[in-house]
Design an enzyme around this catalytic site. Structure first.
Site, PDB file in Angstrom:
ATOM      1  N   PHE A 149      27.821 -46.389 -23.315  1.00 31.55           N
ATOM      2  CA  PHE A 149      28.407 -47.328 -22.344  1.00 31.55           C
ATOM      3  C   PHE A 149      28.812 -48.579 -23.118  1.00 31.55           C
ATOM      4  CE2 PHE A 149      28.163 -51.337 -20.178  1.00 31.55           C
ATOM      5  CZ  PHE A 149      28.805 -51.127 -18.975  1.00 31.55           C
ATOM      6  N   GLU A 150      30.036 -48.987 -22.916  1.00 34.20           N
ATOM      7  CA  GLU A 150      30.492 -50.243 -23.507  1.00 34.20           C
ATOM      8  C   GLU A 150      31.640 -50.742 -22.660  1.00 34.20           C
ATOM      9  OE1 GLU A 150      31.937 -49.348 -27.460  1.00 34.20           O
ATOM     10  OE2 GLU A 150      30.223 -50.290 -28.415  1.00 34.20           O
ATOM     11  N   ILE A 151      31.647 -52.020 -22.384  1.00 38.95           N
ATOM     12  CA  ILE A 151      32.864 -52.649 -21.873  1.00 38.95           C
ATOM     13  C   ILE A 151      33.148 -53.785 -22.831  1.00 38.95           C
ATOM     14  CG2 ILE A 151      33.983 -53.882 -19.979  1.00 38.95           C
ATOM     15  CD1 ILE A 151      32.162 -52.504 -18.021  1.00 38.95           C
TER      16      ILE A 151
END
Ligand code: GDP
Ligand code: MN
Length: 379
Positions: free
Chosen positions: A265-267
């Protein structure tokens, strides 16, 4: 390193609290979901899409970019499009971004990989996994399908979101001037990255970078202990050209605590990765041979780059996102329970119950600032 800072007053807040109607009134950010996958992962991809669509994207309709080192087949492409009304693009990752670069001796690299397999290092013996990690470390943001975007949200097969996300995290990050967002921080398997910190630390020193407060998140405190002698520099035989000289004294006594943002998960802002500073960092790490002779993951690479180049105020902990990948999850609803004192009745409970309580130790306190500046303890 500087003494532990009091940064709680600067600690970033949850963007939105309480129960909201999805707010779609503002225009979308210039952003997309990025999914690297293989045809055989279609079921897992559908699972992830169902989850993110149900909990977020049915309101926001952010486009998807699917990437693959092979060709997506028609079934994959047709099926994926059935699960979203948003725009979907499919791209191929070429040999310039995947596989062995021309400056590496593939025979030596392959031997290095096989040896990691023999030593039962997780994914260490799997060549394609090394390619994937290097791609996510130094290339995905240069892919032509991402050129038009300023932000991305990484999505993997077989993940799930279990809380509705009723605001636009991209817009919230823009509004709060954030660069990198995560939801889980964990410790890396030490044997996959024995030399990674030595090079990251050398990068920081050679570029005269002083910590802005995030670097300390990755440093093992070693009170009154003589620093361990650094591991030997990675061998030159793997390279067709000599790797950059790094000063063996360059560790300054620092040791990696193995903490990293879990990058499935990465934004984040793509221009962080597209910056000269990040490129220099990637080049130095890459040229050491560590993506081959060790099994450096993109998660510690992204994290140590952030540690060298960013400050806690640039990082956002999405503590309000319920998220699971394989066996590790972050569940906002469970967090407040940890703040209760120890309960005697639990002494009587079953092993299963006990296990659950043990697991509860891992839930981060809800909205409790931690001294590392990002509000999240590393598991
Ligand atoms: P893990 O999460 O560390 O267990 O690793 P995964 O197997 O989930 O891989 C991470 C991401 O890279 C996932 O999105 C996979 O679909 C993708 N991936 C891994 N290896 C390959 C590969 O060889 N080719 C392609 N196209 N995608 C890959
Ligand atoms: Mn995965």
């Amino acid at each position: 390193p500087p003494a532990i800072r009091k940064i709680s007053e600067k600690h970033d807040k949850v963007f939105v609290t309480g129960c909201l109607e999805p707010d779609t009134s503002k225009p979308r950010a210039n952003a997309a979901f990025v999914v690297l996958a293989r045809n055989k992962e279609l079921d897992g991809v559908i699972q992830s899409m169902k989850s993110i669509e149900r909990h977020f994207n049915r309101w926001y309709n952010y486009p998807y970019v699917f990437l693959n080192d092979g060709d997506f087949n028609q079934t994959f492409m047709d099926t994926v499009k059935n699960y979203t009304k948003a725009n979907v693009e499919f791209g191929k990752v070429g040999p310039d971004m995947w596989g062995y670069p021309d400056w590496v001796n593939p025979k030596v690299a392959k031997e290095g990989i096989n040896k990691q397999g023999d030593n039962a290092i997780m994914y260490g013996g799997m060549e394609s996994y090394h390619f994937m990690c290097r791609f996510y470390s130094g290339f995905f943001y240069k892919h032509e399908l991402l050129a038009k975007y300023e932000w991305y949200w990484r999505l993997e097969p077989e993940i799930s979101y279990f809380c509705d996300i009723t605001y636009d995290p991209f817009l919230a990050m823009i509004e709060h001037n954030k660069t990198y967002g995560f939801t889980i921080a964990v410790k890396e398997l030490r044997e996959t990255v024995p030399n990674i910190f030595r090079y990251a630390s050398a990068y920081k020193r050679l570029n005269n970078l002083t910590s802005q407060g995030l670097w300390e998140m990755f440093v093992e405190p070693q009170p009154d202990k003589k620093p361990e002698p650094p591991a030997p520099q990675l061998p030159d035989e793997i390279l067709r050209s000599k790797q950059p000289e790094i000063d063996p004294e360059g560790m300054e006594g620092e040791k990696y605590n193995m903490c990293h943002f879990w990058s499935n998960f990465e934004i984040a802002r793509l221009d962080f990765f597209r910056s000269k500073e990040y490129e220099d960092f990637f080049q130095m790490m890459d040229r050491s041979g560590g993506f081959w002779m060790e099994r450096w993951g993109d998660a510690p690479i992204h994290s140590l780059a952030a540690g060298a180049l960013l400050a806690p105020r640039d990082i956002h902990y999405f503590r309000d996102f319920g998220y699971r990948h394989t066996t590790i999850q972050h569940c906002p609803a469970n967090a407040p329970a940890r703040q209760l004192p120890r309960q005697p009745w639990l002494e009587e409970t079953t092993t299963d119950e006990r296990k659950r309580v043990e697991e509860d130790k891992y839930w981060e306190d809800w909205d409790t600032p931690k001294e590392n500046g990002v509000g999240c303890r590393c598991r």
